[in-house]
Design a protein around this motif. Structure first.
Motif, PDB file in Angstrom:
ATOM      1  N   ARG A  80       0.858  -1.186   0.000  1.00 46.87           N
ATOM      2  CA  ARG A  80       0.000   0.000   0.000  1.00 46.87           C
ATOM      3  C   ARG A  80       0.889   1.229   0.000  1.00 46.87           C
ATOM      4  N   VAL A  81       0.650   2.103  -0.965  1.00 47.13           N
ATOM      5  CA  VAL A  81       1.368   3.378  -1.051  1.00 47.13           C
ATOM      6  C   VAL A  81       0.359   4.489  -0.774  1.00 47.13           C
ATOM      7  N   THR A  82       0.677   5.368   0.164  1.00 46.40           N
ATOM      8  CA  THR A  82      -0.236   6.420   0.588  1.00 46.40           C
ATOM      9  C   THR A  82       0.396   7.782   0.347  1.00 46.40           C
ATOM     10  N   VAL A  83      -0.369   8.684  -0.262  1.00 46.57           N
ATOM     11  CA  VAL A  83       0.099  10.060  -0.442  1.00 46.57           C
ATOM     12  C   VAL A  83      -0.964  11.012   0.098  1.00 46.57           C
ATOM     13  N   PRO A  84      -0.556  12.099   0.738  1.00 49.74           N
ATOM     14  CA  PRO A  84      -1.538  13.102   1.175  1.00 49.74           C
ATOM     15  C   PRO A  84      -2.119  13.831  -0.028  1.00 49.74           C
ATOM     16  N   CYS A  85      -3.372  14.270   0.105  1.00 49.52           N
ATOM     17  CA  CYS A  85      -4.020  14.993  -0.981  1.00 49.52           C
ATOM     18  C   CYS A  85      -5.101  15.889  -0.402  1.00 49.52           C
ATOM     19  N   THR A  86      -5.623  16.762  -1.212  1.00 49.42           N
ATOM     20  CA  THR A  86      -6.769  17.572  -0.817  1.00 49.42           C
ATOM     21  C   THR A  86      -8.044  16.788  -1.073  1.00 49.42           C
ATOM     22  N   ARG A  87      -9.149  17.290  -0.551  1.00 48.35           N
ATOM     23  CA  ARG A  87     -10.443  16.652  -0.824  1.00 48.35           C
ATOM     24  C   ARG A  87     -10.728  16.642  -2.328  1.00 48.35           C
ATOM     25  N   ALA A  88     -10.449  17.761  -3.000  1.00 43.67           N
ATOM     26  CA  ALA A  88     -10.718  17.839  -4.439  1.00 43.67           C
ATOM     27  C   ALA A  88      -9.904  16.804  -5.199  1.00 43.67           C
ATOM     28  N   GLN A  89      -8.633  16.637  -4.814  1.00 45.79           N
ATOM     29  CA  GLN A  89      -7.805  15.639  -5.482  1.00 45.79           C
ATOM     30  C   GLN A  89      -8.321  14.231  -5.226  1.00 45.79           C
ATOM     31  N   GLY A  90      -8.751  13.966  -3.994  1.00 47.37           N
ATOM     32  CA  GLY A  90      -9.266  12.639  -3.678  1.00 47.37           C
ATOM     33  C   GLY A  90     -10.536  12.318  -4.424  1.00 47.37           C
ATOM     34  N   GLU A  91     -11.446  13.301  -4.538  1.00 41.69           N
ATOM     35  CA  GLU A  91     -12.723  13.060  -5.202  1.00 41.69           C
ATOM     36  C   GLU A  91     -12.567  12.922  -6.709  1.00 41.69           C
ATOM     37  N   ALA A  92     -11.487  13.506  -7.251  1.00 38.56           N
ATOM     38  CA  ALA A  92     -11.342  13.559  -8.701  1.00 38.56           C
ATOM     39  C   ALA A  92     -10.555  12.382  -9.268  1.00 38.56           C
ATOM     40  N   VAL A  93     -10.154  11.446  -8.433  1.00 34.80           N
ATOM     41  CA  VAL A  93      -9.356  10.326  -8.919  1.00 34.80           C
ATOM     42  C   VAL A  93     -10.146   9.529  -9.960  1.00 34.80           C
ATOM     43  N   ALA A  94      -9.560   9.318 -11.099  1.00 42.53           N
ATOM     44  CA  ALA A  94     -10.237   8.589 -12.170  1.00 42.53           C
ATOM     45  C   ALA A  94      -9.937   7.103 -12.061  1.00 42.53           C
ATOM     46  N   GLY A  95     -10.490   6.309 -12.971  1.00 44.37           N
ATOM     47  CA  GLY A  95     -10.285   4.868 -12.980  1.00 44.37           C
ATOM     48  C   GLY A  95      -8.833   4.503 -13.175  1.00 44.37           C
TER      49      GLY A  95
END
Length: 293
Positions: free
Chosen positions: A4-19
């Motif tokens: 598992r690789v984890t990176v911090p992000c904003t809410r907008a970045q998290g919601e916008a993750v594509a397939g």
């Protein structure tokens, strides 16, 4: 091996993750991506987790890092199939007549079902705001609300626009987001869930827009229902624009704010002539305000 690789992000970045297929086109076994919100008191500080069934390559790590805003953290996860587990751990959301589930779970009988893939997963706070908005829309329809022209501002996955079209199938609906990736995600989800695209009644129009700054939104106004699940600051800043494009008997559904921020948001809309119809409850309330003739 599972990593598992984890990176911090904003809410907008998290919601916008594509397939993942689009993000990792050269990977024969792309990771599953899951975004979550570890601390509800910090609604814009999210984490993006990538579950790999192999040792990630340098290119995969670079791609993932570019989706967030900080250095990656690596964890060895043992021999369990963590990709499957990461999907299965996302329990269906039930709100009003709606059930939102990943492909791991089947549709539920006698419910309005929407399928959202695990790679576009909801975070903890997003669960509360999204389910609260679904419940608020359901309540509006049960109480006799009838809407013919709907706008979903900051649509993310497109879910709330889909719900509005299910409740008011003769309405026109436009859904916008500042992030073009999110709009692509909403378009993909619309196809998965059988939502018709177009300009007419019962159809969804998608557009990239910063707030209300879009010729498509201007052409569609005035709206009798505006849905905005964003953050408290933007909700206050956009209040004059929302009220300007709201019809003479329009309703706004506002979410993405903490309970401690509700009074400030309510005041911004009451100062512009709207009346609070429902304050909601809990840590993440959903506000329903209306303009009456």
């Amino acid at each position: 091996m599972s990593v598992r690789v984890t990176v911090p992000c904003t809410r907008a970045q998290g919601e916008a993750v594509a397939g993942t297929g689009d993000l990792f086109p050269d990977s024969p076994n792309p990771p599953v991506l899951v975004a979550d919100e570890p601390d509800e008191s910090k609604p814009d500080q999210w984490l993006l987790h990538a579950y790999f069934e192999h040792e990630p390559t340098g290119h995969e790590i670079a791609t993932l890092t570019n989706l967030g805003n900080g250095p990656p953290r690596f964890e060895q996860l043992g021999e369990d199939d963590w990709v499957t587990m990461s999907q299965a751990g996302l329990q269906p959301i039930r709100a009003g007549r709606f059930t939102v589930h990943t492909p791991t779970y089947p549709p539920e009988p006698d419910r309005i079902n929407f399928e959202i893939d695990a790679s576009l997963a909801f975070g903890t706070g997003q669960h509360a705001t999204t389910s609260g908005c679904l419940a608020a829309l359901d309540r509006l329809e049960r109480e006799g609300g009838r809407f013919a022209n709907v706008a979903d501002i900051g649509t993310g996955t497109g879910l709330l626009a889909f719900a509005a079209l299910k409740l008011w199938p003769e309405s026109k609906c436009i859904a916008t987001d500042i992030d073009p990736v999110a709009v692509d995600v909403a378009r993909d989800n619309a196809a998965i869930n059988g939502v018709k695209m177009g300009h007419g009644a019962g159809e969804l129009l998608l557009a990239v827009a910063d707030g209300l700054d879009s010729p498509m939104l201007s052409a569609r106004a005035p709206f009798d229902l505006i849905i905005a699940n964003i953050l408290a600051g933007p909700l206050i800043e956009l209040a004059p624009d929302f009220v300007k494009v709201l019809g003479p008997t329009g309703t706004v559904v506002l979410a993405g704010l903490l309970d401690t921020q509700a009074d400030g948001v309510i005041a911004a809309y009451e100062e512009l002539g709207l009346t609070l119809r429902n304050r909601g409850s809990g840590e993440w309330p959903v506000l329903v305000c209306e303009r009456t003739a």
